[in-house]
Design a protein around this motif. Structure first.
Motif, PDB file in Angstrom:
ATOM      1  N   PHE A  23      19.120   0.472   2.047  1.00  0.00           N
ATOM      2  CA  PHE A  23      18.429  -0.482   2.596  1.00  0.00           C
ATOM      3  C   PHE A  23      17.696  -0.049   4.010  1.00  0.00           C
ATOM      4  CE2 PHE A  23      22.375  -1.205   4.328  1.00  0.00           C
ATOM      5  CZ  PHE A  23      22.032  -1.488   5.730  1.00  0.00           C
ATOM      6  N   GLU A  24      16.533  -1.117   4.435  1.00  0.00           N
ATOM      7  CA  GLU A  24      15.909  -0.612   5.754  1.00  0.00           C
ATOM      8  C   GLU A  24      16.320  -1.874   6.417  1.00  0.00           C
ATOM      9  OE1 GLU A  24      11.705   1.170   7.277  1.00  0.00           O
ATOM     10  OE2 GLU A  24      11.755  -0.240   5.296  1.00  0.00           O
ATOM     11  N   TYR A  25      16.516  -1.844   7.853  1.00  0.00           N
ATOM     12  CA  TYR A  25      16.671  -3.124   8.804  1.00  0.00           C
ATOM     13  C   TYR A  25      16.247  -2.885   9.981  1.00  0.00           C
ATOM     14  CZ  TYR A  25      18.917  -6.580  11.423  1.00  0.00           C
ATOM     15  OH  TYR A  25      18.998  -7.793  12.422  1.00  0.00           O
ATOM     16  N   ILE A  26      15.091  -3.727  10.124  1.00  0.00           N
ATOM     17  CA  ILE A  26      14.162  -3.320  11.531  1.00  0.00           C
ATOM     18  C   ILE A  26      14.499  -4.711  12.376  1.00  0.00           C
ATOM     19  CG2 ILE A  26      12.204  -2.479  12.682  1.00  0.00           C
ATOM     20  CD1 ILE A  26      11.189  -1.460   9.996  1.00  0.00           C
ATOM     21  N   GLU A  27      15.315  -4.320  13.466  1.00  0.00           N
ATOM     22  CA  GLU A  27      15.646  -5.612  14.123  1.00  0.00           C
ATOM     23  C   GLU A  27      14.552  -6.288  14.906  1.00  0.00           C
ATOM     24  OE1 GLU A  27      19.419  -6.029  15.137  1.00  0.00           O
ATOM     25  OE2 GLU A  27      18.894  -7.900  16.002  1.00  0.00           O
ATOM     26  N   LYS A  28      13.669  -5.435  15.197  1.00  0.00           N
ATOM     27  CA  LYS A  28      12.331  -6.069  16.026  1.00  0.00           C
ATOM     28  C   LYS A  28      11.241  -5.320  15.304  1.00  0.00           C
ATOM     29  CE  LYS A  28      14.256  -6.685  20.438  1.00  0.00           C
ATOM     30  NZ  LYS A  28      14.631  -6.198  21.876  1.00  0.00           N
ATOM     31  N   GLY A  29      11.072  -6.113  14.017  1.00  0.00           N
ATOM     32  CA  GLY A  29       9.919  -5.324  13.176  1.00  0.00           C
ATOM     33  C   GLY A  29       8.623  -6.087  12.959  1.00  0.00           C
ATOM     34  N   GLY A  30       7.772  -5.232  12.493  1.00  0.00           N
ATOM     35  CA  GLY A  30       6.419  -5.770  12.067  1.00  0.00           C
ATOM     36  C   GLY A  30       6.229  -5.540  10.597  1.00  0.00           C
ATOM     37  N   LEU A  31       5.875  -6.466   9.936  1.00  0.00           N
ATOM     38  CA  LEU A  31       5.342  -6.215   8.726  1.00  0.00           C
ATOM     39  C   LEU A  31       4.072  -6.542   8.380  1.00  0.00           C
ATOM     40  CD1 LEU A  31       6.552  -5.639   5.712  1.00  0.00           C
ATOM     41  CD2 LEU A  31       6.892  -8.208   5.411  1.00  0.00           C
ATOM     42  N   VAL A  32       3.097  -5.535   7.918  1.00  0.00           N
ATOM     43  CA  VAL A  32       1.666  -5.894   7.946  1.00  0.00           C
ATOM     44  C   VAL A  32       1.244  -6.231   6.465  1.00  0.00           C
ATOM     45  CG1 VAL A  32      -0.450  -4.916   8.471  1.00  0.00           C
ATOM     46  CG2 VAL A  32       1.617  -4.144   9.661  1.00  0.00           C
ATOM     47  N   ILE A  33       0.415  -7.213   6.607  1.00  0.00           N
ATOM     48  CA  ILE A  33      -0.203  -7.544   5.326  1.00  0.00           C
ATOM     49  C   ILE A  33      -1.792  -7.770   5.352  1.00  0.00           C
ATOM     50  CG2 ILE A  33      -0.193  -9.857   3.784  1.00  0.00           C
ATOM     51  CD1 ILE A  33       2.562 -10.649   4.868  1.00  0.00           C
ATOM     52  N   SER A  34      -2.281  -7.140   4.467  1.00  0.00           N
ATOM     53  CA  SER A  34      -3.679  -7.244   4.150  1.00  0.00           C
ATOM     54  C   SER A  34      -3.983  -7.919   2.800  1.00  0.00           C
ATOM     55  CB  SER A  34      -4.246  -5.869   4.449  1.00  0.00           C
ATOM     56  OG  SER A  34      -5.732  -6.017   4.107  1.00  0.00           O
ATOM     57  N   GLY A  35      -4.774  -9.046   2.610  1.00  0.00           N
ATOM     58  CA  GLY A  35      -4.964  -9.716   1.424  1.00  0.00           C
ATOM     59  C   GLY A  35      -3.595 -10.056   0.705  1.00  0.00           C
TER      60      GLY A  35
END
Ligand code: GUN
Ligand code: ZN
Length: 426
Positions: A23-35
């Motif tokens: 798995f991937e866990y990013i404590e201070k993460g950003g998930l980028v959404i386009s459309g």
């Protein structure tokens, strides 16, 4: 937009005893959404530099996780859930069949479809594999409502031509024609897929099962869903109706409906031959834990199937199941395995209900994780959303512990936001 928060998703199954690298866990993460899609993922500090003009939505300390996938449920059973005192065959006769008869009405089907989709979304389920009633109108109503939400819906009309009230029966020929028409109308339209749906061997004549196999053959991208080996009385009755077959799965196999697109609800009481057919055909054994407890059906042999390399799915089976929540479902799955002296790892459970179910559908490039290019089907989980969890979380130290608290104490109240194809719906 960029969702900011603790981002968590699975990359692979990993090892059930030690899923650390899966798995991937990013404590201070950003998930980028386009459309409608996910286009990037990373540390928020870096992501914000790359996408400076994107709107940031801060989910604070909550977990940003892929939407749940429910691999088996019944849309016409919104008013059947929580019906007292029976096991499978009597439950079908007493509660389920009378309610499903109402779906002959287009208006009733539409009303219930609205409620059903609302219930799924409010529980964080963004993909559903659903049985409809025998009536075409119920299928149209469900796909129409799912399409309004741009939700991934896999569903089909139940084919049933015997052993049920007359007003719920089709015939081999009408079920074939209706299914074919519905496939043309809905399969691969919007985010919908059609599942050819012989209800189970008890309610299908040999002629109808054979036609279901023909439909599967001539529509090689459609799914197939049915029920298998849920309850001892059901198995005995089934084999009495199909005396020439060696076991329950043999009936489906010889009729051409067991392959890698087949979703076999329940699959509890299996012999070694059936397990090896599952393994060879890559059909999916779909566990329905709250239903199995509620209807007293049996204890799913998880460890044996897992070790036999059988593809496994997990689902609510509402309305035999007692919750729309996949968190509650994972909790019940854990408790069932406790009876079998096996403690299911919560990381596996969270994998199972997202990427695992996506893989069972062959849709792992579209749903179930935050892989770039996937649909932005996303939920936001709050591990401290009620007093019990809030207090328990005070001493929580690891992610695995937090997941276990979420599945054991959480539920609909843990779902803070739901995005489907990039659109905020809750
Ligand atoms: N077997 C055949 N139909 C059904 C159903 O509606 N629910 C469950 N749990 N099992 C079934
Ligand atoms: Zn079912």
């Amino acid at each position: 937009m960029i969702l900011k928060g603790r981002i968590f998703h699975f990359l692979d199954k990993g090892n059930i005893d030690n899923p650390e690298n899966s798995f991937e866990y990013i404590e201070k993460g950003g998930l980028v959404i386009s459309g409608e899609k996910i286009i990037d993922i990373g540390e928020f500090n870096k992501i914000i530099l790359q996408y400076p003009n994107y709107e940031v939505i801060d989910h604070k300390n909550n977990i940003i996780f892929p939407g749940f996938i429910d691999l088996h449920n019944h849309f016409p059973q919104v008013q059947v859930i929580g019906s007292y005192g029976t096991q499978l065959l009597e439950w079908l006769r007493k509660y389920t069949f009378p309610e499903e008869s109402k779906f002959i009405s287009k208006d009733y089907s539409k009303q219930q479809a609205k409620k059903f989709i609302k219930l799924l979304i409010s529980n964080g389920t963004t993909t559903s594999v659903s049985f409809c009633s025998v009536h075409k109108e119920s299928v149209n109503a469900l796909f129409e409502e799912a399409s309004k939400k741009n939700m991934c819906m896999i569903a089909g009309k139940v084919m049933m031509d015997r052993n049920a009230p007359k007003n719920l029966l089709d015939t081999p020929q009408t079920s074939f024609q209706d299914t074919q028409d519905l496939i043309s109308k809905w399969h691969k339209k919007n985010r919908n897929f059609y599942a050819i749906t012989p209800r189970f061997a008890i309610t299908s004549s040999p002629e109808q099962l054979k036609l279901a196999g023909d439909l599967s053959n001539s529509n090689p991208t459609c799914y197939i869903q049915t029920h298998l080996s849920e309850n001892r009385d059901e198995i005995e009755y089934t084999l009495s109706l199909y005396p020439k077959f060696t076991h329950y799965l043999d009936i489906y196999l010889k009729n051409g409906i067991v392959n890698e697109r087949s979703l076999m609800g329940h699959s509890i009481h299996l012999n070694d031959d059936e397990i090896s057919i599952f393994n060879q055909t890559r059909a999916v054994a779909v566990h329905c834990p709250t239903s199995n407890l509620f209807l007293g059906s049996g204890l799913f042999p998880f460890e044996k199937l897992y070790n036999s390399n059988v593809k496994l799915g997990i689902s609510t089976d509402v309305g035999g199941g007692t919750s729309y929540s996949m968190l509650n479902t994972l909790d019940a799955a854990y408790k069932i395995q406790q009876f079998r002296n096996f403690s299911l790892n919560p990381k596996y459970s969270f994998y199972w209900s997202t990427l695992g179910n996506a893989k069972s559908l062959g849709l792992e490039d579209e749903i179930g994780s935050f892989k770039k290019g996937s649909f932005a089907d996303i939920i936001v989980l709050d591990s401290s959303s009620d007093m019990v969890s809030k207090i328990r979380m005070e001493t929580c130290e690891t992610l695995a512990e937090e997941l276990f608290i979420l599945q054991t104490l959480g539920g609909a109240h843990s779902i803070k936001s739901v995005y489907i194809a990039g659109k905020l719906l809750l």
